[in-house]
Write a protein that holds these residues in place. Structure first.
Motif, PDB file in Angstrom:
ATOM      1  N   ARG A 119       0.835  -1.204   0.000  1.00  0.00           N
ATOM      2  CA  ARG A 119       0.000   0.000   0.000  1.00  0.00           C
ATOM      3  C   ARG A 119       0.867   1.249   0.000  1.00  0.00           C
ATOM      4  N   ALA A 120       0.551   2.167  -0.920  1.00  0.00           N
ATOM      5  CA  ALA A 120       1.374   3.370  -1.037  1.00  0.00           C
ATOM      6  C   ALA A 120       0.522   4.591  -1.347  1.00  0.00           C
ATOM      7  N   ARG A 121      -0.680   4.642  -0.763  1.00  0.00           N
ATOM      8  CA  ARG A 121      -1.552   5.782  -1.017  1.00  0.00           C
ATOM      9  C   ARG A 121      -1.106   6.984  -0.186  1.00  0.00           C
ATOM     10  N   GLY A 122      -1.377   8.163  -0.705  1.00  0.00           N
ATOM     11  CA  GLY A 122      -1.033   9.385   0.026  1.00  0.00           C
ATOM     12  C   GLY A 122      -0.625  10.483  -0.935  1.00  0.00           C
ATOM     13  N   THR A 123      -0.893  11.731  -0.574  1.00  0.00           N
ATOM     14  CA  THR A 123      -0.479  12.863  -1.398  1.00  0.00           C
ATOM     15  C   THR A 123       1.013  13.103  -1.234  1.00  0.00           C
ATOM     16  N   VAL A 124       1.590  13.867  -2.142  1.00  0.00           N
ATOM     17  CA  VAL A 124       3.036  14.056  -2.157  1.00  0.00           C
ATOM     18  C   VAL A 124       3.557  14.630  -0.836  1.00  0.00           C
TER      19      VAL A 124
ATOM     20  N   PRO B 252      -4.153   9.824 -13.700  1.00  0.00           N
ATOM     21  CA  PRO B 252      -3.703  10.378 -12.428  1.00  0.00           C
ATOM     22  C   PRO B 252      -4.867  10.671 -11.486  1.00  0.00           C
ATOM     23  N   THR B 253      -4.662  10.340 -10.216  1.00  0.00           N
ATOM     24  CA  THR B 253      -5.657  10.585  -9.185  1.00  0.00           C
ATOM     25  C   THR B 253      -4.951  11.128  -7.955  1.00  0.00           C
ATOM     26  N   VAL B 254      -5.472  12.173  -7.368  1.00  0.00           N
ATOM     27  CA  VAL B 254      -4.858  12.745  -6.167  1.00  0.00           C
ATOM     28  C   VAL B 254      -4.808  11.689  -5.072  1.00  0.00           C
ATOM     29  N   GLY B 255      -3.661  11.570  -4.449  1.00  0.00           N
ATOM     30  CA  GLY B 255      -3.472  10.600  -3.379  1.00  0.00           C
ATOM     31  C   GLY B 255      -2.938   9.267  -3.851  1.00  0.00           C
ATOM     32  N   MET B 256      -2.728   9.136  -5.172  1.00  0.00           N
ATOM     33  CA  MET B 256      -2.264   7.864  -5.728  1.00  0.00           C
ATOM     34  C   MET B 256      -0.941   8.018  -6.470  1.00  0.00           C
ATOM     35  N   LEU B 257      -0.152   9.017  -6.094  1.00  0.00           N
ATOM     36  CA  LEU B 257       1.092   9.307  -6.788  1.00  0.00           C
ATOM     37  C   LEU B 257       2.033   8.105  -6.825  1.00  0.00           C
ATOM     38  N   ALA B 258       2.327   7.533  -5.667  1.00  0.00           N
ATOM     39  CA  ALA B 258       3.276   6.416  -5.601  1.00  0.00           C
ATOM     40  C   ALA B 258       2.721   5.179  -6.289  1.00  0.00           C
ATOM     41  N   VAL B 259       1.408   4.988  -6.183  1.00  0.00           N
ATOM     42  CA  VAL B 259       0.764   3.856  -6.858  1.00  0.00           C
ATOM     43  C   VAL B 259       0.893   4.023  -8.369  1.00  0.00           C
ATOM     44  N   ALA B 260       0.648   5.230  -8.861  1.00  0.00           N
ATOM     45  CA  ALA B 260       0.745   5.500 -10.295  1.00  0.00           C
ATOM     46  C   ALA B 260       2.173   5.290 -10.789  1.00  0.00           C
ATOM     47  N   ALA B 261       3.148   5.787 -10.028  1.00  0.00           N
ATOM     48  CA  ALA B 261       4.548   5.624 -10.420  1.00  0.00           C
ATOM     49  C   ALA B 261       4.927   4.150 -10.466  1.00  0.00           C
TER      50      ALA B 261
END
Length: 238
Positions: free
Chosen positions: A86-91, A138-147
């Motif tokens: 799990r890697a959800r969270g804003t930058v 892209p979705t806010v809070g999913m930066l690390a998941v997207a990467a």
């Protein structure tokens, strides 16, 4: 009963629930033999008790663990890796270790599986990795998941060329009702699901079986390689 995977052994890496469990059941329904592996073998033993699924231990963040599993199993025909961190969270809130854990589990881990299993697989074998719709939407809070998912897509394409004729594909789920969203709480999860149903072209949330069916397709279609199959109800289109 389908026999598309008859006499084939499929290693499924991941928990004994959700998508991994549905995949194991779909593979067995297609005539295949399943070896399930994760860091928590005792949980797998409970999940797959009396099912005919063989359980094993592996830590995808530890190369010696992956190498040891490959040596114990010897020959396998296909490898499916559903593991994630799990890697959800804003930058502003993300911790570097959270990002690293996500990449190690979902990107480096599959690379290690390819390194240690490809030489033990037949030419018509395959790997199925897991990406996700956030790689494209892209979705806010999913930066690390997207990467992480974007990296999985790149690894899939690269390995499909390097390991050929062994095939390498990825499944890219959208919003799937697996329990992964339970941490949001019932109210927020219900709101999210309602939004997805209202806006994606399929007008519903996906199920583990939707994804498992796509995995079996990727395992058995011998002219499919280097692609990321979107199983997302069209989520990335809107």
């Amino acid at each position: 009963m389908s026999t598309a995977l008859k006499d084939r052994t499929v290693l499924v890496v991941g928990r004994g629930s959700g998508i991994a469990r549905a995949t194991a059941e779909a593979v067995r329904a297609a005539g295949g033999t399943v070896v399930a592996a994760s860091r928590d073998r005792s949980a797998l033993d409970d999940a797959y008790a009396d099912s005919g699924v063989v359980t094993e231990t592996v830590d995808l963040t530890d190369e010696s663990s992956v190498e040891s599993l490959a040596a114990r199993l010897g020959h396998v025909d296909h490898v499916v890796c559903t593991a994630s961190a799990r890697a959800r969270g804003t930058v502003g809130d993300l911790k570097p270790q959270v990002v690293t854990d996500s990449l190690n589990t979902k990107v480096v881990g599959p690379i290690l599986l390819a390194k240690h299993f490809a030489g033990r697989m037949p030419p018509d074998g395959s790997f199925v990795l897991f990406s996700g719709a956030t790689a494209d939407k892209p979705t806010v809070g999913m930066l690390a998941v997207a990467a992480t998912n974007g990296a999985v897509d790149a690894v899939t394409r690269s390995l499909s060329v390097e390991l050929a004729p062994i095939r390498v594909n990825a499944i890219s789920p959208g919003t799937i009702d697996t329990g992964a969203y339970d941490a949001l709480g019932q109210e927020k999860k219900a709101k999210l699901y309602d939004e997805r149903r209202a806006h994606n072209p399929a007008h519903r949330v996906g199920t583990s079986d939707d994804v498992a069916d796509a995995v079996v397709f990727a395992l058995t279609n011998t002219f499919l390689t280097g692609v990321s199959l979107g199983v997302d109800g069209g989520e990335r289109l809107v």
